[in-house]
Design a protein around this motif. Structure first.
Motif, PDB file in Angstrom:
ATOM      1  N   SER A  35      35.792  37.649  46.288  1.00 32.62           N
ATOM      2  CA  SER A  35      37.128  38.113  45.915  1.00 32.62           C
ATOM      3  C   SER A  35      36.961  39.110  44.769  1.00 32.62           C
ATOM      4  CB  SER A  35      38.008  36.946  45.473  1.00 32.62           C
ATOM      5  OG  SER A  35      39.325  37.386  45.169  1.00 32.62           O
ATOM      6  N   VAL A  36      37.784  40.152  44.782  1.00 29.16           N
ATOM      7  CA  VAL A  36      37.651  41.252  43.824  1.00 29.16           C
ATOM      8  C   VAL A  36      39.028  41.616  43.280  1.00 29.16           C
ATOM      9  CG1 VAL A  36      36.795  43.602  43.477  1.00 29.16           C
ATOM     10  CG2 VAL A  36      35.753  42.146  45.227  1.00 29.16           C
ATOM     11  N   ALA A  37      39.089  41.948  41.998  1.00 30.95           N
ATOM     12  CA  ALA A  37      40.312  42.481  41.407  1.00 30.95           C
ATOM     13  C   ALA A  37      39.918  43.625  40.479  1.00 30.95           C
ATOM     14  CB  ALA A  37      41.066  41.402  40.633  1.00 30.95           C
ATOM     15  N   THR A 138      40.561  32.432  39.802  1.00 26.86           N
ATOM     16  CA  THR A 138      40.695  33.477  40.815  1.00 26.86           C
ATOM     17  C   THR A 138      40.328  34.820  40.207  1.00 26.86           C
ATOM     18  OG1 THR A 138      43.007  33.909  40.267  1.00 26.86           O
ATOM     19  CG2 THR A 138      42.572  32.222  41.965  1.00 26.86           C
ATOM     20  N   ALA A 139      40.028  35.795  41.071  1.00 27.51           N
ATOM     21  CA  ALA A 139      39.725  37.144  40.578  1.00 27.51           C
ATOM     22  C   ALA A 139      40.941  37.727  39.862  1.00 27.51           C
ATOM     23  CB  ALA A 139      39.294  38.035  41.735  1.00 27.51           C
ATOM     24  N   ALA A 140      42.132  37.450  40.380  1.00 30.48           N
ATOM     25  CA  ALA A 140      43.348  37.967  39.749  1.00 30.48           C
ATOM     26  C   ALA A 140      43.510  37.406  38.335  1.00 30.48           C
ATOM     27  CB  ALA A 140      44.568  37.627  40.603  1.00 30.48           C
ATOM     28  N   ASP A 141      43.226  36.114  38.152  1.00 35.66           N
ATOM     29  CA  ASP A 141      43.314  35.518  36.822  1.00 35.66           C
ATOM     30  C   ASP A 141      42.277  36.135  35.871  1.00 35.66           C
ATOM     31  OD1 ASP A 141      45.483  33.814  36.899  1.00 35.66           O
ATOM     32  OD2 ASP A 141      44.341  32.007  36.437  1.00 35.66           O
ATOM     33  N   GLN A 142      41.090  36.377  36.392  1.00 37.36           N
ATOM     34  CA  GLN A 142      40.061  36.974  35.546  1.00 37.36           C
ATOM     35  C   GLN A 142      40.421  38.410  35.152  1.00 37.36           C
ATOM     36  OE1 GLN A 142      37.256  35.288  34.142  1.00 37.36           O
ATOM     37  NE2 GLN A 142      38.723  33.718  34.802  1.00 37.36           N
TER      38      GLN A 142
END
Length: 250
Positions: A35-37, A138-142
């Protein structure tokens, strides 16, 4: 004579769709997840690929230090010399004993999650007992966490942000892989790697800030199910480059 309607502006490209397209060129092993953000700091545009939760491994050390700094802010004090020694070893060298000491100091999962609420994290759960590396995120949280560290609108004060940035900008040689592969110089990051005893597979994660052609990006890449550390790192680095390409060419 009739009037000619003004042309309708083309809609802005969907960042998530562009990132999904770019990720199509990234080789991901069968059974592995990624997963990537990414955030283009200048434009404020962001994109996310994948929404699953992953074990943090050592990237949680950024959140542990952020929680400690918030608690120190609340108490109106700076970090002690011992806390600073633990923080430097934890972030720069990824020292696990230092992380365990500060995990206890912040109140373990409860302290991390209390800080997370103030930092805007909505899907991060601290690991059980002493198991800080099994925190789920999650990537979004990071990406949100990175925004708190590298942005100006933050629950962390300017001194705390500068302190975290400095440590992330001085990662030990040999641990400075990951999202830094997408940048030209001056990257600030934290990586996490964890071999799973039950499966022999690897969690490989990387979060940080990179600069490409003078333009800054915040990137988080989380993965698990990698057959080896090196293969996982190669995939994470390819994903980081794909993330930057979404806005570098926009």
């Amino acid at each position: 004579m009739g009037t000619t309607a003004a042309p309708t502006p083309a809609p802005a490209a969907d960042g998530d769709a562009l990132l999904a397209e770019a990720m199509g060129d990234v080789a991901v092993e069968a059974g592995a997840r990624v997963s990537v953000a990414v955030l283009d700091v200048e434009s404020g545009r962001s994109a996310v690929y994948g929404d699953g939760a992953f074990d943090t491994a050592s990237i949680v050390k950024v959140a542990i230090l952020a929680a400690l700094l918030l608690q120190a802010q609340d108490a109106g004090r700076g970090l002690t010399a011992q806390e600073e020694a633990y923080a430097a070893a934890m972030v720069r060298d990824s020292d696990n004993a230092s992380a365990s000491a500060l995990w206890t100091a912040i109140g373990r999962a409860e302290g991390l999650e209390e800080a997370g609420e103030r930092l805007g994290l909505v899907a991060t759960e601290g690991g059980d007992g002493p198991l800080w590396g099994l925190t789920r995120t999650t990537a979004a949280d990071q990406l949100t966490l990175l925004g708190q560290v590298f942005g100006d609108d933050s629950a962390l004060d300017a001194d705390a942000r500068d302190y975290l940035r400095g440590l992330m900008g001085g990662i030990a040689e040999g641990q400075d892989w990951g999202v830094s592969a997408a940048g030209s110089s001056g990257s600030a990051l934290k990586n996490g790697w964890l071999p799973r005893s039950a499966t022999g597979l690897w969690d490989i994660n990387s979060i940080g800030r990179v600069v490409v052609d003078g333009r800054a990006y915040l990137i988080a890449v989380l993965s698990d199910g990698n057959s080896g550390k090196d293969r996982g790192i190669a995939m994470v680095e390819a994903a980081a480059k794909a993330a930057v390409s979404v806005f570098a060419t926009a």
